[in-house]
Design a protein around this motif. Structure first.
Motif, PDB file in Angstrom:
ATOM      1  N   ILE A 158       6.039   7.696 -11.999  1.00 49.75           N
ATOM      2  CA  ILE A 158       4.762   7.041 -12.291  1.00 49.75           C
ATOM      3  C   ILE A 158       4.780   5.604 -11.786  1.00 49.75           C
ATOM      4  CG2 ILE A 158       3.288   6.193 -14.168  1.00 49.75           C
ATOM      5  CD1 ILE A 158       4.082   8.728 -15.728  1.00 49.75           C
ATOM      6  N   GLY A 159       5.891   4.911 -12.001  1.00 44.83           N
ATOM      7  CA  GLY A 159       6.026   3.550 -11.500  1.00 44.83           C
ATOM      8  C   GLY A 159       5.907   3.484  -9.997  1.00 44.83           C
ATOM      9  N   MET A 160       6.489   4.467  -9.319  1.00 43.20           N
ATOM     10  CA  MET A 160       6.420   4.499  -7.866  1.00 43.20           C
ATOM     11  C   MET A 160       4.988   4.751  -7.389  1.00 43.20           C
ATOM     12  SD  MET A 160       8.758   6.795  -5.305  1.00 43.20           S
ATOM     13  CE  MET A 160       8.890   6.431  -3.557  1.00 43.20           C
ATOM     14  N   ILE A 161       4.289   5.676  -8.029  1.00 45.68           N
ATOM     15  CA  ILE A 161       2.903   5.964  -7.649  1.00 45.68           C
ATOM     16  C   ILE A 161       2.029   4.728  -7.852  1.00 45.68           C
ATOM     17  CG2 ILE A 161       0.853   7.292  -8.287  1.00 45.68           C
ATOM     18  CD1 ILE A 161       2.705   9.656  -8.875  1.00 45.68           C
ATOM     19  N   ILE A 162       2.212   4.035  -8.976  1.00 46.68           N
ATOM     20  CA  ILE A 162       1.444   2.818  -9.239  1.00 46.68           C
ATOM     21  C   ILE A 162       1.708   1.773  -8.160  1.00 46.68           C
ATOM     22  CG2 ILE A 162       1.178   0.857 -10.823  1.00 46.68           C
ATOM     23  CD1 ILE A 162       1.762   2.825 -13.125  1.00 46.68           C
ATOM     24  N   ALA A 163       2.997   1.567  -7.838  1.00 48.15           N
ATOM     25  CA  ALA A 163       3.359   0.552  -6.845  1.00 48.15           C
ATOM     26  C   ALA A 163       2.794   0.891  -5.470  1.00 48.15           C
ATOM     27  CB  ALA A 163       4.881   0.420  -6.768  1.00 48.15           C
ATOM     28  N   VAL A 164       2.906   2.169  -5.061  1.00 45.46           N
ATOM     29  CA  VAL A 164       2.414   2.586  -3.748  1.00 45.46           C
ATOM     30  C   VAL A 164       0.899   2.451  -3.657  1.00 45.46           C
ATOM     31  CG1 VAL A 164       2.071   4.629  -2.293  1.00 45.46           C
ATOM     32  CG2 VAL A 164       4.342   4.100  -3.158  1.00 45.46           C
ATOM     33  N   THR A 165       0.206   2.840  -4.722  1.00 43.74           N
ATOM     34  CA  THR A 165      -1.256   2.757  -4.723  1.00 43.74           C
ATOM     35  C   THR A 165      -1.725   1.304  -4.643  1.00 43.74           C
ATOM     36  OG1 THR A 165      -1.355   4.782  -6.054  1.00 43.74           O
ATOM     37  CG2 THR A 165      -3.344   3.430  -5.957  1.00 43.74           C
ATOM     38  N   ILE A 166      -1.121   0.441  -5.455  1.00 38.26           N
ATOM     39  CA  ILE A 166      -1.488  -0.976  -5.428  1.00 38.26           C
ATOM     40  C   ILE A 166      -1.185  -1.579  -4.062  1.00 38.26           C
ATOM     41  CG2 ILE A 166      -0.902  -3.265  -6.364  1.00 38.26           C
ATOM     42  CD1 ILE A 166      -0.516  -1.928  -9.075  1.00 38.26           C
ATOM     43  N   TYR A 167      -0.036  -1.218  -3.512  1.00 40.31           N
ATOM     44  CA  TYR A 167       0.348  -1.765  -2.208  1.00 40.31           C
ATOM     45  C   TYR A 167      -0.623  -1.325  -1.117  1.00 40.31           C
ATOM     46  CZ  TYR A 167       3.103  -2.787   1.945  1.00 40.31           C
ATOM     47  OH  TYR A 167       3.516  -3.262   3.168  1.00 40.31           O
ATOM     48  N   ASP A 168      -0.940  -0.017  -1.094  1.00 38.28           N
ATOM     49  CA  ASP A 168      -1.770   0.524  -0.010  1.00 38.28           C
ATOM     50  C   ASP A 168      -3.222   0.091  -0.129  1.00 38.28           C
ATOM     51  OD1 ASP A 168      -1.748   2.595   2.280  1.00 38.28           O
ATOM     52  OD2 ASP A 168      -3.413   3.272   1.048  1.00 38.28           O
ATOM     53  N   ARG A 169      -3.754   0.031  -1.336  1.00 40.63           N
ATOM     54  CA  ARG A 169      -5.186  -0.198  -1.527  1.00 40.63           C
ATOM     55  C   ARG A 169      -5.545  -1.658  -1.791  1.00 40.63           C
ATOM     56  NH1 ARG A 169      -7.452   3.634   1.171  1.00 40.63           N
ATOM     57  NH2 ARG A 169      -6.825   5.712   0.503  1.00 40.63           N
ATOM     58  N   ILE A 170      -4.590  -2.447  -2.284  1.00 37.60           N
ATOM     59  CA  ILE A 170      -4.909  -3.830  -2.642  1.00 37.60           C
ATOM     60  C   ILE A 170      -4.107  -4.837  -1.816  1.00 37.60           C
ATOM     61  CG2 ILE A 170      -4.916  -5.537  -4.524  1.00 37.60           C
ATOM     62  CD1 ILE A 170      -5.303  -3.203  -6.477  1.00 37.60           C
ATOM     63  N   LEU A 171      -2.780  -4.702  -1.833  1.00 37.81           N
ATOM     64  CA  LEU A 171      -1.944  -5.715  -1.188  1.00 37.81           C
ATOM     65  C   LEU A 171      -2.067  -5.710   0.331  1.00 37.81           C
ATOM     66  CD1 LEU A 171       1.315  -5.559  -3.353  1.00 37.81           C
ATOM     67  CD2 LEU A 171      -0.621  -7.120  -3.541  1.00 37.81           C
ATOM     68  N   VAL A 172      -2.050  -4.512   0.939  1.00 38.14           N
ATOM     69  CA  VAL A 172      -2.129  -4.459   2.410  1.00 38.14           C
ATOM     70  C   VAL A 172      -3.436  -5.068   2.925  1.00 38.14           C
ATOM     71  CG1 VAL A 172      -2.278  -2.922   4.415  1.00 38.14           C
ATOM     72  CG2 VAL A 172      -0.504  -2.557   2.709  1.00 38.14           C
ATOM     73  N   ASN A 206      -1.388  -9.829  10.155  1.00 39.04           N
ATOM     74  CA  ASN A 206      -0.459  -8.749  10.502  1.00 39.04           C
ATOM     75  C   ASN A 206      -1.100  -7.419  10.150  1.00 39.04           C
ATOM     76  OD1 ASN A 206       1.683  -6.855  10.596  1.00 39.04           O
ATOM     77  ND2 ASN A 206       3.174  -8.456  10.154  1.00 39.04           N
ATOM     78  N   GLU A 207      -1.080  -6.472  11.082  1.00 41.02           N
ATOM     79  CA  GLU A 207      -1.704  -5.162  10.858  1.00 41.02           C
ATOM     80  C   GLU A 207      -1.112  -4.454   9.641  1.00 41.02           C
ATOM     81  OE1 GLU A 207      -3.312  -1.655  13.787  1.00 41.02           O
ATOM     82  OE2 GLU A 207      -1.260  -2.361  14.091  1.00 41.02           O
ATOM     83  N   ARG A 208       0.151  -4.728   9.345  1.00 39.14           N
ATOM     84  CA  ARG A 208       0.819  -4.109   8.199  1.00 39.14           C
ATOM     85  C   ARG A 208       0.565  -4.871   6.903  1.00 39.14           C
ATOM     86  NH1 ARG A 208       4.512  -0.327   9.622  1.00 39.14           N
ATOM     87  NH2 ARG A 208       5.212  -0.292  11.788  1.00 39.14           N
ATOM     88  N   GLY A 209       0.063  -6.064   6.980  1.00 41.35           N
ATOM     89  CA  GLY A 209      -0.059  -6.925   5.807  1.00 41.35           C
ATOM     90  C   GLY A 209       1.149  -7.827   5.706  1.00 41.35           C
ATOM     91  N   ILE A 210       2.302  -7.255   5.336  1.00 42.71           N
ATOM     92  CA  ILE A 210       3.582  -7.943   5.400  1.00 42.71           C
ATOM     93  C   ILE A 210       4.513  -7.085   6.248  1.00 42.71           C
ATOM     94  CG2 ILE A 210       3.336  -9.150   3.204  1.00 42.71           C
ATOM     95  CD1 ILE A 210       5.065  -7.014   1.890  1.00 42.71           C
TER      96      ILE A 210
END
Length: 601
Positions: free
Chosen positions: A397-411, A420-424
């Motif tokens: 669950i922690g991994m899914i939360i982190a991946v979702t936040i990273y892909d949809r918000i942080l990037v 940067n096309e990747r964000g970071i």
């Protein structure tokens, strides 16, 4: 309009319609240039993500309960069981080095997945038989004090067959999924960046069912019933894989990727006395007149000794250079591919301590859960006992939360901030996740110290007065770390290896976890011997006679020091610099799409 074959496009010189055809060395299931609308991209990768979901359900249904099976059914002590789990996990995650090599060099990714799935199925069938067949059962009594030797042999044979199957399955399947996206097509290239994130969401979904539904069956029915379910799921995944065949894009194996590297080394040594040219034209690159789908790499300024393998000597004309032995003259691209592998070595080494922390989640973390109160109160005062291995769900669950936040918000945020096309950068993502591993070990040490205090205060009841959800923070935090570091490692090793080694690249990512599991076993042995000589071992017969809190503090210290060393090397890392042969007039100022806007983290 009929589909074009690869030969027609290359020999006839037809202009490729980038919107309709995929011209990246891949072919469809009939060996033709793939049609972009009908093959690849998400339409194909969803089949592959579904298969990964099924396979991870099977794998984690076994892996997370293995330490419990070994202690309860095999009656191994905690230290021996933890070592056996680490050895099995280590072999399972190192076998992909062989499977990835065979897929890239000889078998192809699709065929490797197919064969590996059959081997995996055989292991699951044998595992089921070891529980149900009278001659292979642990014993005839309801409670075994010592299992039959034949059961031990068949059981370990079965789980190591699963290791072999995973060895071909994991590197080939993930790289095959990433192959469905065209790097030279802007939309598909960005989709590929998201692919690794959603791949891991599918993986975690399978993990969650594996450590809840399957583990529940193991606890409340029997282990054999769970094995039968896993066998059926794996058979279904094979059917799904075959159904998606018309939608896939395929790449042909290219022979051993190690031969060109050896050729570069031999050529560089033979030309070691030549002066380093100041004119870039004196280095041999594939001529522009030579039609090829392969991507060329630009020359970098590191490891200049290897550049000498590509020096054109005075008697080397363009025509004579093409006829020279590759053991005497290498292209700039081959030299740069050799540099890529060398530059990866420090990154691989300094991500091992993260894997060392991950290794504890499937051994000591799970075993801690067996000593805590797992009763969940339902309505009318009815209770349900949570299987110990199910607490592992929180990591997923922690991994899914982190991946979702990273892909949809942080990037999207960092794309605007950094350009940067990747964000970071990939290595920044990995390093950020490594900070979570330090936090995990600190939290785990504090929780275990608290548990031991409770045991000391009330020896009769032990730690049953503590809820199993005291372990929730350490599982969630390591899950956050996985969402950054493990996903980042997948993308890094797929993206930064030579194009001909991408299955092997995924295997290198898996080998981090595999080597870390062996490292964990060695660390346990060393710490056990040292602490035993100083008075009392940190690893006793059970958890209550052990000092896992001190062991966790040691891991926290190791990962903290390692993080600083990792940052030192990561800041000096140069990313792959790619350009197509059609625009290979000059490499100056050009950078790879996948490492856009900067070569340092």
């Amino acid at each position: 309009m009929a589909k074009k074959t690869v030969a027609e496009v290359e020999s006839g010189g037809h202009e490729v319609d980038n919107m309709k055809w995929v011209y990246d060395s891949s072919v469809d299931h009939k060996g033709r240039i793939p049609s972009r609308p009908s093959t690849g991209s998400w339409k194909a990768s969803f089949f592959i993500i579904a298969i990964e979901f099924s396979e991870r359900l099977s794998y984690f249904g076994i892996a997370t309960s293995l330490v419990i099976y070994l202690t309860k059914v095999m009656h191994e002590d905690l230290k021996t069981a933890a070592k056996n789990v680490n050895y099995w996990t280590g072999v399972t995650t190192l076998m992909p080095l062989i499977g990835g090599f065979l897929a890239d060099a000889y078998l192809g990714r699709y065929f490797t997945v197919f064969v590996s799935c059959i081997v995996y199925l055989l292991g699951l069938v044998l595992l089921s038989m070891s529980w149900y067949l009278p001659g292979l059962k642990a014993c005839d009594a309801a409670i075994c004090t010592k299992p039959r030797k034949v059961h031990e042999v068949v059981f370990f044979l079965a789980i190591y067959l699963i290791s072999v199957g995973t060895g071909g399955y994991k590197p080939s399947l993930e790289s095959f999924g990433a192959d469905q996206f065209d790097d030279e097509h802007g939309r598909e290239r960005r989709q590929k960046m998201s692919f690794f994130n959603w791949w891991n969401c599918g993986l975690c979904s399978g993990l969650i069912l594996g450590v809840t539904l399957v583990v529940y069956v193991q606890d409340h029915v029997n282990w054999g019933a769970a094995d039968v379910i896993l066998t059926g799921v794996m058979a279904l995944s094979l059917v799904i894989f075959l159904v998606g065949r018309p939608f896939y894009r395929y790449r042909a194996p290219t022979g051993s990727p190690f031969t060109p590297m050896l050729q570069v080394l031999v050529a560089a040594i033979s030309k070691r006395n030549l002066p380093y040219p100041s004119d870039p034209s004196q280095f041999y690159q594939v001529p522009k007149s030579q039609s090829t789908n392969a991507r060329l790499l630009c020359q970098t300024q590191k490891l200049k000794f290897l550049d000498k393998a590509a020096i054109l000597e005075n008697n080397d004309g363009s025509s004579s250079a093409e006829n020279q032995s590759p053991w005497k003259l290498a292209t700039v691209t081959k030299v740069e591919e050799m540099k890529l592998i060398i530059n990866m070595i420090p990154i691989w080494i300094f991500t091992l301590p993260f894997g060392l922390c991950v290794a504890q989640t499937s051994t000591f973390f799970i075993k801690q859960g067996t000593t805590l109160n797992r009763d969940i109160v339902l309505n009318n005062n009815n209770t349900f006992q949570l299987p110990a291995a199910s607490i592992y769900t929180l990591s997923a669950i922690g991994m899914i939360i982190a991946v979702t936040i990273y892909d949809r918000i942080l990037v999207p945020f960092f794309r605007k901030l950094t350009g940067n096309e990747r964000g970071i950068t990939i290595l920044q993502r990995i390093g950020f996740g490594m900070m979570f591993s330090v936090s995990t070990m600190i939290i785990a040490a504090l929780v275990e110290h608290r548990r031991l205090q409770v045991v000391h205060t009330n020896p009769a009841k032990g730690s049953l007065s503590m809820s199993v959800f005291w372990l929730a923070p350490q599982f969630l935090v390591i899950g956050f770390g996985d969402g950054f570091t493990l996903v980042g490692l997948q993308e890094y090793f797929y993206d930064q290896v030579p194009d001909s080694m991408r299955s092997l690249g995924i295997a290198l990512y898996l080998s981090v976890i595999g080597a870390a599991n062996f490292l964990s076993s060695w660390v346990i042995t060393i710490v056990d011997n040292v602490t035993e000589k100083s008075g009392k071992s940190w690893f006793g017969k059970d958890l209550n006679s052990s000092r896992l809190d001190k062991f966790y503090w040691l891991l926290a210290a190791i990962t903290t020091v390692n993080l600083f060393v990792y940052v030192f090397f990561a800041r000096r890392y140069t990313y792959k610099n790619v350009q197509k042969v059609a625009v290979a007039d000059s490499c100056e100022g050009k950078s790879d799409h996948n490492a856009a806007h900067g070569t340092k983290v």
